[in-house]
Write a protein that holds these residues in place. Structure first.
Motif, PDB file in Angstrom:
ATOM      1  N   ARG A  76       0.886  -1.166   0.000  1.00  0.00           N
ATOM      2  CA  ARG A  76       0.000   0.000   0.000  1.00  0.00           C
ATOM      3  C   ARG A  76       0.925   1.217   0.000  1.00  0.00           C
ATOM      4  O   ARG A  76       1.509   1.568   1.022  1.00  0.00           O
ATOM      5  N   PRO A 109       2.446   5.016  -0.114  1.00  0.00           N
ATOM      6  CA  PRO A 109       2.025   6.238   0.576  1.00  0.00           C
ATOM      7  C   PRO A 109       1.634   7.367  -0.366  1.00  0.00           C
ATOM      8  O   PRO A 109       1.916   7.335  -1.563  1.00  0.00           O
ATOM      9  N   VAL A 110       0.974   8.352   0.225  1.00  0.00           N
ATOM     10  CA  VAL A 110       0.626   9.589  -0.468  1.00  0.00           C
ATOM     11  C   VAL A 110       1.350  10.734   0.233  1.00  0.00           C
ATOM     12  O   VAL A 110       1.332  10.834   1.456  1.00  0.00           O
ATOM     13  N   TRP A 118      -1.276  16.191  -4.327  1.00  0.00           N
ATOM     14  CA  TRP A 118      -0.767  15.013  -3.622  1.00  0.00           C
ATOM     15  C   TRP A 118      -0.049  14.116  -4.621  1.00  0.00           C
ATOM     16  O   TRP A 118      -0.471  13.970  -5.770  1.00  0.00           O
ATOM     17  N   LYS A 141       0.889  10.278  -5.333  1.00  0.00           N
ATOM     18  CA  LYS A 141       0.702   8.874  -4.995  1.00  0.00           C
ATOM     19  C   LYS A 141       2.003   8.171  -5.353  1.00  0.00           C
ATOM     20  O   LYS A 141       2.362   8.036  -6.531  1.00  0.00           O
ATOM     21  N   GLU A 181      -6.963   2.590  -3.740  1.00  0.00           N
ATOM     22  CA  GLU A 181      -6.162   2.997  -2.586  1.00  0.00           C
ATOM     23  C   GLU A 181      -6.159   4.512  -2.433  1.00  0.00           C
ATOM     24  O   GLU A 181      -6.314   5.042  -1.333  1.00  0.00           O
ATOM     25  N   LEU A 182      -5.965   5.197  -3.550  1.00  0.00           N
ATOM     26  CA  LEU A 182      -5.893   6.651  -3.530  1.00  0.00           C
ATOM     27  C   LEU A 182      -7.177   7.257  -2.963  1.00  0.00           C
ATOM     28  O   LEU A 182      -7.131   8.216  -2.177  1.00  0.00           O
ATOM     29  N   GLU A 185      -9.115   6.010  -0.788  1.00  0.00           N
ATOM     30  CA  GLU A 185      -9.109   5.826   0.662  1.00  0.00           C
ATOM     31  C   GLU A 185      -8.188   6.830   1.343  1.00  0.00           C
ATOM     32  O   GLU A 185      -8.454   7.285   2.460  1.00  0.00           O
ATOM     33  N   GLN A 186      -7.106   7.187   0.669  1.00  0.00           N
ATOM     34  CA  GLN A 186      -6.098   8.081   1.248  1.00  0.00           C
ATOM     35  C   GLN A 186      -6.440   9.558   1.084  1.00  0.00           C
ATOM     36  O   GLN A 186      -6.161  10.375   1.968  1.00  0.00           O
TER      37      GLN A 186
END
Length: 310
Positions: A20, A22-23, A36, A38, A162-163, A165-166
């Motif tokens: 997973r 990070p951002v 941001w 990714k 994933e993005l 969610e972040q």
């Protein structure tokens, strides 16, 4: 065609096997606004492609198609080969990788280090592709396309889920496009939640040309990002998802890509390959200008590069 359901299935299938990533939020005073990164360049093998490779091989195993003796074959300018060789090793099956003669030496060395059988020849990706398909037909090996297979694109799309969610309130996602697998997966993942802007080199405008023509068409390929964004035409999956989701295409020059790659290093100490820097080049050059208060995520998709060229 792929949907969010395919991406959710890929997420479940590959759970525990992918990182997973990070951002990172860009500097608040950045001239590009709320941005941001990714950091998918931190994925296994240094590229997002490990996601699709694992999903494709596992799906083939579930369906009883995977043969332990010949397993998989892939054609790749480097990154897809690395990802599939890694995935095959993790799952305990052999891999054969066909690469163009111009594939970067750093990627070829990494391929051989995984234990994959590497076959190098031909001037472009198209030649490697034809050789890999022939190998698949002759041996029964599962062909893992570099970008234009449902399982490959859906696996890549887990970057997008994933993005969300972040950065759940992201408005726009910038993603570099070659064959379109990552773009298709991300667009399907964020459909209904965020817009996707495809960023392409002026010297390899696969999606841009396809949107203008109304269908995938061949384009000439050259430039600094050709080793990772060097597909001759957009994949059918990439084109269909782009049309369905209203993906916009913007073009950036080699000079803008080089400048963006240098800026990522100088400002953030982020090392990426030229293909990954293309996505940021759209912002840094003004090829894409966000609206007021628009929240933008840039997918930095690969880091298989020679740091000496920074």
């Amino acid at each position: 065609m792929i949907t969010r359901a395919d991406i959710d299935q890929a997420s479940s299938r590959t759970a525990g096997l992918i990182r997973r990533t990070p951002v990172l939020q860009a500097d608040p005073d950045s001239t590009e606004g709320q941005v941001w990164f990714k950091c998918e360049f931190m994925q296994h093998t240094g590229t997002f492609k490990a996601r699709g490779a694992l999903n494709r091989i596992l799906a083939s195993k579930e369906q009883g198609e995977l043969r332990a003796d010949v397993a998989i074959v892939v054609a790749s300018g480097g990154n897809a080969g690395l990802a599939n060789a890694y995935a095959a090793r993790q799952l305990g099956v052999p891999a054969t990788v066909f690469v163009p003669a111009a594939a970067p030496a750093v990627k070829v060395r990494k391929l051989k280090a995984t234990g994959a059988t590497v076959v190098q020849g031909g001037a472009e990706y198209a030649a490697a592709y034809q050789a890999a398909v022939a190998h698949s037909e002759e041996t029964g090996a599962i062909y893992c396309h570099a970008y234009d297979q449902p399982e490959i694109a859906a696996g890549a799309g887990t970057v997008g889920s994933e993005l969300l969610e972040q950065v759940p309130d992201v408005d726009t996602v910038l993603v570099a496009v070659g064959g379109g697998g990552l773009m298709a997966g991300v667009a399907a993942a964020v459909e209904g939640f965020a817009n996707v802007v495809a960023v392409e080199p002026e010297t390899a405008p696969t999606l841009h040309a396809a949107l203008a023509a109304g269908q995938p068409v061949d384009v000439a390929v050259s430039g600094v990002a050709a080793d990772s964004l060097g597909a001759r035409r957009i994949g059918d999956i990439g084109f269909s998802v782009a049309v369905r989701c209203g993906v916009e295409s913007v073009l950036v020059s080699d000079e803008q890509i080089i400048a963006a790659r240098s800026a990522l290093w100088n400002d953030y100490r982020i090392v990426v390959e030229h293909g990954a820097a293309a996505a940021y080049a759209a912002l840094a050059s003004g090829a894409y200008v966000p609206g007021k208060d628009e929240r933008v995520a840039v997918i930095l998709c690969g880091a298989n590069t020679d740091p000496a060229t920074l």
